[in-house]
Design a protein around this motif. Structure first.
Motif, mmCIF file in Angstrom:
data_model
loop_
_atom_site.group_PDB
_atom_site.id
_atom_site.type_symbol
_atom_site.label_atom_id
_atom_site.label_comp_id
_atom_site.label_asym_id
_atom_site.label_seq_id
_atom_site.Cartn_x
_atom_site.Cartn_y
_atom_site.Cartn_z
ATOM 1 N N LEU A 1 11.241 -22.421 -68.574
ATOM 2 C CA LEU A 1 11.932 -23.652 -68.940
ATOM 3 C C LEU A 1 12.661 -24.196 -67.715
ATOM 4 O O LEU A 1 13.480 -23.496 -67.118
ATOM 5 C CB LEU A 1 12.919 -23.382 -70.068
ATOM 6 C CG LEU A 1 13.674 -24.597 -70.603
ATOM 7 C CD1 LEU A 1 12.708 -25.570 -71.262
ATOM 8 C CD2 LEU A 1 14.748 -24.157 -71.593
ATOM 9 N N PRO A 2 12.380 -25.432 -67.313
ATOM 10 C CA PRO A 2 13.062 -25.990 -66.145
ATOM 11 C C PRO A 2 14.571 -26.103 -66.376
ATOM 12 O O PRO A 2 15.019 -26.469 -67.469
ATOM 13 C CB PRO A 2 12.440 -27.383 -66.001
ATOM 14 C CG PRO A 2 11.141 -27.306 -66.726
ATOM 15 C CD PRO A 2 11.359 -26.353 -67.851
ATOM 16 N N GLU A 3 15.337 -25.802 -65.339
ATOM 17 C CA GLU A 3 16.782 -25.989 -65.439
ATOM 18 C C GLU A 3 17.116 -27.480 -65.435
ATOM 19 O O GLU A 3 17.912 -27.947 -66.246
ATOM 20 C CB GLU A 3 17.481 -25.299 -64.264
ATOM 21 C CG GLU A 3 18.994 -25.474 -64.273
ATOM 22 C CD GLU A 3 19.656 -24.837 -63.067
ATOM 23 O OE1 GLU A 3 20.838 -25.140 -62.814
ATOM 24 O OE2 GLU A 3 19.002 -24.048 -62.368
ATOM 25 N N HIS A 4 16.486 -28.218 -64.513
ATOM 26 C CA HIS A 4 16.694 -29.663 -64.425
ATOM 27 C C HIS A 4 15.358 -30.311 -64.094
ATOM 28 O O HIS A 4 14.863 -30.215 -62.974
ATOM 29 C CB HIS A 4 17.725 -29.995 -63.354
ATOM 30 C CG HIS A 4 18.026 -31.470 -63.241
ATOM 31 N ND1 HIS A 4 18.876 -31.980 -62.289
ATOM 32 C CD2 HIS A 4 17.584 -32.553 -63.948
ATOM 33 C CE1 HIS A 4 18.962 -33.293 -62.420
ATOM 34 N NE2 HIS A 4 18.165 -33.662 -63.417
ATOM 35 N N ASP B 1 3.786 -34.781 -50.938
ATOM 36 C CA ASP B 1 2.917 -33.657 -50.568
ATOM 37 C C ASP B 1 3.703 -32.462 -50.044
ATOM 38 O O ASP B 1 3.136 -31.379 -49.829
ATOM 39 C CB ASP B 1 1.908 -34.096 -49.503
ATOM 40 C CG ASP B 1 0.915 -35.119 -50.029
ATOM 41 O OD1 ASP B 1 0.641 -35.093 -51.245
ATOM 42 O OD2 ASP B 1 0.425 -35.950 -49.235
ATOM 43 N N GLU B 2 5.001 -32.633 -49.861
ATOM 44 C CA GLU B 2 5.827 -31.550 -49.319
ATOM 45 C C GLU B 2 6.548 -30.754 -50.405
ATOM 46 O O GLU B 2 7.222 -29.776 -50.097
ATOM 47 C CB GLU B 2 6.860 -32.143 -48.342
ATOM 48 C CG GLU B 2 6.236 -32.874 -47.163
ATOM 49 C CD GLU B 2 7.273 -33.603 -46.329
ATOM 50 O OE1 GLU B 2 8.479 -33.320 -46.512
ATOM 51 O OE2 GLU B 2 6.880 -34.455 -45.502
ATOM 52 N N VAL B 3 6.422 -31.181 -51.649
ATOM 53 C CA VAL B 3 7.127 -30.510 -52.742
ATOM 54 C C VAL B 3 6.142 -30.160 -53.854
ATOM 55 O O VAL B 3 5.038 -30.707 -53.932
ATOM 56 C CB VAL B 3 8.255 -31.394 -53.310
ATOM 57 C CG1 VAL B 3 9.290 -31.714 -52.238
ATOM 58 C CG2 VAL B 3 7.693 -32.676 -53.919
ATOM 59 N N GLY C 1 16.348 -26.827 -54.980
ATOM 60 C CA GLY C 1 15.124 -27.253 -55.660
ATOM 61 C C GLY C 1 14.458 -28.394 -54.941
ATOM 62 O O GLY C 1 13.957 -28.246 -53.821
ATOM 63 N N ILE C 2 14.469 -29.582 -55.570
ATOM 64 C CA ILE C 2 13.788 -30.753 -55.025
ATOM 65 C C ILE C 2 14.737 -31.940 -55.075
ATOM 66 O O ILE C 2 15.374 -32.210 -56.098
ATOM 67 C CB ILE C 2 12.513 -31.080 -55.844
ATOM 68 C CG1 ILE C 2 11.539 -29.894 -55.786
ATOM 69 C CG2 ILE C 2 11.846 -32.347 -55.330
ATOM 70 C CD1 ILE C 2 10.393 -30.006 -56.768
ATOM 71 N N ALA C 3 14.817 -32.678 -53.981
ATOM 72 C CA ALA C 3 15.620 -33.889 -53.931
ATOM 73 C C ALA C 3 14.714 -35.090 -54.172
ATOM 74 O O ALA C 3 13.721 -35.285 -53.465
ATOM 75 C CB ALA C 3 16.318 -34.011 -52.580
ATOM 76 N N ALA C 4 15.051 -35.872 -55.200
ATOM 77 C CA ALA C 4 14.295 -37.079 -55.498
ATOM 78 C C ALA C 4 15.142 -38.277 -55.108
ATOM 79 O O ALA C 4 16.216 -38.511 -55.670
ATOM 80 C CB ALA C 4 13.954 -37.147 -56.983
ATOM 81 N N ILE D 1 19.027 -34.142 -57.565
ATOM 82 C CA ILE D 1 18.524 -32.813 -57.216
ATOM 83 C C ILE D 1 18.064 -32.122 -58.486
ATOM 84 O O ILE D 1 18.841 -31.898 -59.409
ATOM 85 C CB ILE D 1 19.617 -31.958 -56.530
ATOM 86 C CG1 ILE D 1 20.277 -32.746 -55.395
ATOM 87 C CG2 ILE D 1 19.019 -30.652 -56.017
ATOM 88 C CD1 ILE D 1 19.320 -33.221 -54.329
ATOM 89 N N GLY D 2 16.781 -31.785 -58.540
ATOM 90 C CA GLY D 2 16.222 -31.131 -59.713
ATOM 91 C C GLY D 2 15.521 -29.837 -59.367
ATOM 92 O O GLY D 2 15.159 -29.607 -58.202
ATOM 93 N N SER D 3 15.312 -29.005 -60.371
ATOM 94 C CA SER D 3 14.570 -27.763 -60.161
ATOM 95 C C SER D 3 13.063 -27.998 -60.234
ATOM 96 O O SER D 3 12.280 -27.283 -59.607
ATOM 97 C CB SER D 3 14.981 -26.718 -61.204
ATOM 98 O OG SER D 3 14.705 -27.177 -62.517
#
Length: 458
Positions: A168-171, A152-154, A242-245, A257-259
């Motif tokens: 287009l997503p980078e990652h 819920d934070e991303v 971006g976002i850490a999964a 780490i993805g965009s």
């Protein structure tokens, strides 16, 4: 005072509009209620738009391989806006076609609002109350969002919301290594995104045999898609890039780490806001409407068709639900859900066509088996096209000669599987195919050969 109809259909997915057509043609008055987009999942967020994007990705991939075919080309670039515009035209044309058909249908009244039961025979649509002799639920399903830590934070996409992507997503990090996730993984990789697929289980598409899932993983990894398996503790957090999964796999970095993130983690039925309790309609623990072999609920005049009944998550099974209901109610022709043979496709490139049992399921049945396999490198059509990844596999009951199942992972596999499926429906032995003369050069011509090379399962 409520307006009365012979039939009320809730949902304009694959089954609802066709049933409305049959019922109105039979002289019945029909109310069809759709709260959002005509055409359901297939038209708006599923088959049609995604396969339009798959087609774009295939064309781009083939262009990059142009030199293999003797084509002199420069660097191939991707105009993502045009890819999405093409997709949008496909789905809008299909949606408007369904909507125009229904609104022009004689004896059919279309309501564009949310429907809820007030009683077993009454439906409230906004301020209006209508009633029906028979009620047909075709409400479909939506993406499931698991309760991952930090989700819920991303920002994240589902298979529906990613259809409206403008950049287009980078990652792109994809959570879920099954059918939806893998199709998006390959198409976006071909568009130019870096892709990581995170799967909780020990292998991709666990529903398939290990040799199928292992080959699919190899195909995807060859294109540069990163696969992370055994992700036991998936979690999310914002990151400066971006976002850490969080993954927590036994090997590899503990975070990716993805965009952008796509959650491809299953579906849930659209049944929680229909007021089913007021109609007395039973659902199972997951919310799917319980139906019998004729798609009747526990309330005899109420039926459930399509994904909301849990008996198939495919367009073709939803349409077959319509065919079963129409045959039983209008044609005096008894058809049943249990007449259906499981069949579906995975639309990566090359596609996987599936019919009947997997080898794993057949072995668990305790039957004496015959199994035939053939790599696509030995299929002339595949060699000529330069598309030799994958293999064919067929499974037969050694005693009865009944075809139990088949997997065709390879170019044209989604089409070639149909000839096997037809013989299975005809309840003919596998020798019917071995004696057939197929056209050369095709992928299908090797189907008699693979059945002719059966060996006892060890």
């Amino acid at each position: 005072m409520s307006k009365h109809f012979d039939a009320i259909i809730i949902g304009a997915g694959q089954a609802g509009p066709s049933l409305a057509g049959r019922l109105t043609a039979a002289g019945k008055s029909v109310a069809l209620v759709e709260r959002k987009l005509f055409g359901g999942t297939c038209v708006n967020t599923g088959c049609m738009p995604t396969k339009a994007m798959v087609a774009s990705a295939y064309a781009i991939h083939t262009a990059r391989r142009g030199a293999e075919y003797g084509m002199a080309v420069g660097a191939v670039s991707v105009d993502f806006a045009r890819v999405m515009a093409r997709k949008e035209k496909v789905r809008l044309d299909a949606r408007s076609g369904v909507e125009s058909w229904l609104k022009g249908m004689k004896n059919c009244t279309v309501f564009e609002a949310h429907a809820r039961f007030e009683s077993p025979t009454e439906i409230r649509i906004g301020e209006e109350l209508i009633s029906g002799e028979q009620i047909f639920l075709n409400t479909g399903a939506r993406a499931a969002v698991p309760d991952f830590s930090g989700v819920d934070e991303v920002s994240y996409f589902t298979n529906s919301s990613i259809m409206d992507l403008t950049e287009l997503p980078e990652h792109l990090v994809i959570i879920g290594g099954s059918y939806i996730g893998l199709e998006f993984a390959q198409m976006f990789r071909r568009f130019g995104s870096k892709i990581t697929v995170i799967e909780k289980g020990p292998r991709l598409i666990a529903r398939e045999d290990p040799d199928v899932s292992d080959t699919i993983r190899a195909i995807l990894e060859e294109e540069g898609i990163h696969v992370r398996l055994n992700a036991e503790c998936i979690r999310f957090a914002k990151h400066e890039d971006g976002i850490a999964a969080g993954v927590d796999c036994t090997s590899g970095p503990p975070e990716v780490i993805g965009s952008h993130v796509l959650l491809a983690t299953g579906r849930r039925p659209n049944t929680d806001d229909l007021g089913l309790d007021k109609a007395g309609v039973k659902t199972d623990a997951r919310g799917y409407i319980e139906v019998d072999d004729f798609l009747r609920t526990n309330v005899p005049h109420i039926f459930a068709m399509g994904e909301c009944n849990g008996h198939g998550a495919f367009t073709h099974t939803a349409y077959n639900d319509f065919e079963i209901v129409a045959a039983d109610l209008l044609d005096n022709d008894t058809r049943r859900v249990t007449d259906r043979i499981l069949a579906y496709a995975l639309y990566i490139d090359p596609p996987l066509g599936r019919a009947g049992m997997t080898e794993t399921e057949a072995r668990k049945s305790g039957r004496k088996l015959l199994i035939g396999t053939r790599p696509m490198t030995r299929v002339g059509r595949a060699v000529e096209k330069g598309e030799t990844q994958g293999f064919m596999k067929v499974i037969v009951d050694a005693d009865t000669k009944e075809i139990l199942g088949a997997s065709i992972l390879g170019t044209g596999g989604d089409e070639a599987i149909q000839s096997i499926l037809d013989v299975m429906y005809a309840k003919r032995p596998y020798t019917t195919i071995t004696r057939a003369v197929h056209i050369h050069p095709t992928v299908s011509e090797l189907i008699p050969t693979v059945f002719g090379d059966l060996s006892p399962a060890t």
